[in-house]
Design an enzyme around this catalytic site. Sequence first.
Site, PDB file in Angstrom:
ATOM      1  N   ASP A 199     -11.130 157.601  94.823  1.00  0.00           N
ATOM      2  CA  ASP A 199     -10.044 158.060  96.190  1.00  0.00           C
ATOM      3  C   ASP A 199      -9.440 157.123  97.159  1.00  0.00           C
ATOM      4  O   ASP A 199      -9.852 155.993  97.007  1.00  0.00           O
ATOM      5  CB  ASP A 199     -10.575 158.993  96.849  1.00  0.00           C
ATOM      6  CG  ASP A 199      -9.435 160.375  96.927  1.00  0.00           C
ATOM      7  OD1 ASP A 199      -8.141 160.141  96.717  1.00  0.00           O
ATOM      8  OD2 ASP A 199      -9.931 161.514  97.090  1.00  0.00           O
ATOM      9  N   GLU A 203      -5.085 157.199  93.535  1.00  0.00           N
ATOM     10  CA  GLU A 203      -4.505 156.778  94.886  1.00  0.00           C
ATOM     11  C   GLU A 203      -2.974 157.474  94.959  1.00  0.00           C
ATOM     12  O   GLU A 203      -2.009 157.007  95.792  1.00  0.00           O
ATOM     13  CB  GLU A 203      -4.331 155.353  95.220  1.00  0.00           C
ATOM     14  CG  GLU A 203      -3.628 154.449  94.206  1.00  0.00           C
ATOM     15  CD  GLU A 203      -2.230 154.509  94.173  1.00  0.00           C
ATOM     16  OE1 GLU A 203      -1.462 154.967  93.348  1.00  0.00           O
ATOM     17  OE2 GLU A 203      -1.312 153.821  95.230  1.00  0.00           O
ATOM     18  N   TRP A 204      -2.739 158.536  94.197  1.00  0.00           N
ATOM     19  CA  TRP A 204      -1.452 159.258  94.415  1.00  0.00           C
ATOM     20  C   TRP A 204      -0.225 158.814  93.909  1.00  0.00           C
ATOM     21  O   TRP A 204       0.748 159.447  94.498  1.00  0.00           O
ATOM     22  CB  TRP A 204      -1.416 159.943  95.697  1.00  0.00           C
ATOM     23  CG  TRP A 204      -3.176 160.465  96.376  1.00  0.00           C
ATOM     24  CD1 TRP A 204      -3.926 161.012  95.757  1.00  0.00           C
ATOM     25  CD2 TRP A 204      -3.486 159.858  97.594  1.00  0.00           C
ATOM     26  NE1 TRP A 204      -5.103 161.053  96.653  1.00  0.00           N
ATOM     27  CE2 TRP A 204      -4.931 160.542  97.760  1.00  0.00           C
ATOM     28  CE3 TRP A 204      -3.107 159.048  98.529  1.00  0.00           C
ATOM     29  CZ2 TRP A 204      -5.711 160.140  98.713  1.00  0.00           C
ATOM     30  CZ3 TRP A 204      -4.026 158.814  99.731  1.00  0.00           C
ATOM     31  CH2 TRP A 204      -5.322 159.182  99.726  1.00  0.00           C
ATOM     32  N   ASP A 207       1.155 156.133  95.219  1.00  0.00           N
ATOM     33  CA  ASP A 207       1.671 155.455  96.323  1.00  0.00           C
ATOM     34  C   ASP A 207       2.118 154.101  96.140  1.00  0.00           C
ATOM     35  O   ASP A 207       3.205 153.687  96.636  1.00  0.00           O
ATOM     36  CB  ASP A 207       0.604 155.582  97.708  1.00  0.00           C
ATOM     37  CG  ASP A 207       0.669 157.133  98.276  1.00  0.00           C
ATOM     38  OD1 ASP A 207       1.360 157.858  97.595  1.00  0.00           O
ATOM     39  OD2 ASP A 207      -0.145 157.313  99.372  1.00  0.00           O
ATOM     40  N   ASP A 241      -2.161 165.951  95.756  1.00  0.00           N
ATOM     41  CA  ASP A 241      -2.812 167.035  94.996  1.00  0.00           C
ATOM     42  C   ASP A 241      -2.071 168.176  94.655  1.00  0.00           C
ATOM     43  O   ASP A 241      -0.988 168.680  95.042  1.00  0.00           O
ATOM     44  CB  ASP A 241      -3.711 167.370  96.282  1.00  0.00           C
ATOM     45  CG  ASP A 241      -4.735 166.474  96.572  1.00  0.00           C
ATOM     46  OD1 ASP A 241      -4.708 165.413  96.111  1.00  0.00           O
ATOM     47  OD2 ASP A 241      -5.749 167.033  97.089  1.00  0.00           O
TER      48      ASP A 241
HETATM   49  C1  GLA Z   1      -7.899 163.913  97.723  1.00  0.00           C
HETATM   50  C2  GLA Z   1      -7.836 163.773  96.152  1.00  0.00           C
HETATM   51  C3  GLA Z   1      -8.359 164.987  95.616  1.00  0.00           C
HETATM   52  C4  GLA Z   1      -9.797 165.521  95.980  1.00  0.00           C
HETATM   53  C5  GLA Z   1     -10.075 165.144  97.500  1.00  0.00           C
HETATM   54  C6  GLA Z   1     -11.237 165.305  97.875  1.00  0.00           C
HETATM   55  O1  GLA Z   1      -7.185 164.735  98.048  1.00  0.00           O
HETATM   56  O2  GLA Z   1      -6.609 163.548  95.825  1.00  0.00           O
HETATM   57  O3  GLA Z   1      -8.171 165.253  94.301  1.00  0.00           O
HETATM   58  O4  GLA Z   1     -10.458 164.346  95.561  1.00  0.00           O
HETATM   59  O5  GLA Z   1      -9.487 164.137  98.003  1.00  0.00           O
HETATM   60  O6  GLA Z   1     -11.717 165.043  99.546  1.00  0.00           O
END
Ligand code: GLA
Length: 409
Positions: free
Chosen positions: A154, A187-188, A190, A209
């Site tokens: 993460d 890392e979404w 970003d 998320d």
């Molecule tokens: C982030 C991730 C999620 C999950 C949470 C856990 O938000 O994107 O998928 O793993 O952390 O804290």
Amino acid sequence: MKRDFLIHSAALLVLLCVSCATLEAQKFERLALTPPMGWNSWNKFGCNVDERLIRETADAMVSHGMLKAGYRYVVIDDCWQGERDSLGWIHPNPQRFPSGMKALADYVHGKGLKFGIYSCAGDQTCGGHPGSRGHEYQDALSYAQWGVDYLKYDWCNTTGLNAAGAYTTMRDALHAAGRPVVFSVCEWGDNQPWLWGKDVGHLWRTTGDITPCFDCEVNHGSWSSWGIMKVVEMRKSIRQYAGPDHWNDPDMLEVGNGMSVNEDRAHFSLWCMMAAPLIAGNDIRTINASTAEILANPEVIAIDQDSLGVQGFRFTTTPDGIEVWAKPLVRGDWALCLLNRSERTRTVEINWREYALNDDISKQGLDPGTFSYAIRDLWKQQMMGTTRETLRAAIPSRDVAMLRLTKQH
Ligand code: GLA
């Protein structure tokens, strides 16, 4: 003579160093030639994880046919961690995981499944537990000792870190520890991981998320989580970066977590059309028949797992909320997904002559004007004529028809 010897030795040394460096600096290849499939604790259980849940889930993955359908990785997300000891080694939370991670991994392996875990590139995870920053090589050794096969990594609490650099450090640490691990970059989107992720990980998150609603945004103050269609809309032109061993990851599945059956089916179908990793996020122990039918439909899963490994794309949209998605498959087949985003049942009429298309990325064409294709309805698992006849289908609100087209000779 002596000079020659010295030059040769120096050259040999340089060569050795270069090959050592390239040997070390790589990800484990060929671990994810099709999108990874498994289960992860986060979407349903959040921080409420313990060894009993993981054991019972592993049992249920087998008894409810999930393993047979292809779901192999059982991944514990955040909050399994306890403290680091005085030498810096990470230990699981002793109340939640009293038997330790090695015993748990052995149990999961004993069921024919693979074992996954979570950490974070920052000092602390998103849930506030110890992260791997500064401990990458040590943590990778622990994971190898425990028998970890999959690491989700993460991006919380990473101030001052360069994303490509931080993920490359963990990749190298895993490689140095010597146990093959699927590396899931989280890392979404970003830092545009699709531009640098191919040599680093096997999949990379493309968005923030997910949350179990069809088209909503849930505002948490400093961040939001996103419904299915929001996730789909967020990254529109990155399909060329996905392929065998390196996938775009639009986040884990919310099937079975509270949406309607229609919405769940649409969500799952779109994930398969996008060649997304299929990581179930529901409670497998209490899975009901309609959820199991969605998650374990072999013909829909085959679209996701198709060995051509090409991410599908949206081909048409209409003002009344109908979208047609297309995905080229092996041997010239195509998957088509007719999605009804609207609030009402719509009858879709497809005159196949209008469906000539050429995909720039796979270089594959669909040409129903010239050839006839047999049509299979993948959710109903039945044939439904050919592309010589106009297709008419009533599609309920927020649902799909998912078709496989095979050229007839
Ligand atoms: C982030 C991730 C999620 C999950 C949470 C856990 O938000 O994107 O998928 O793993 O952390 O804290």
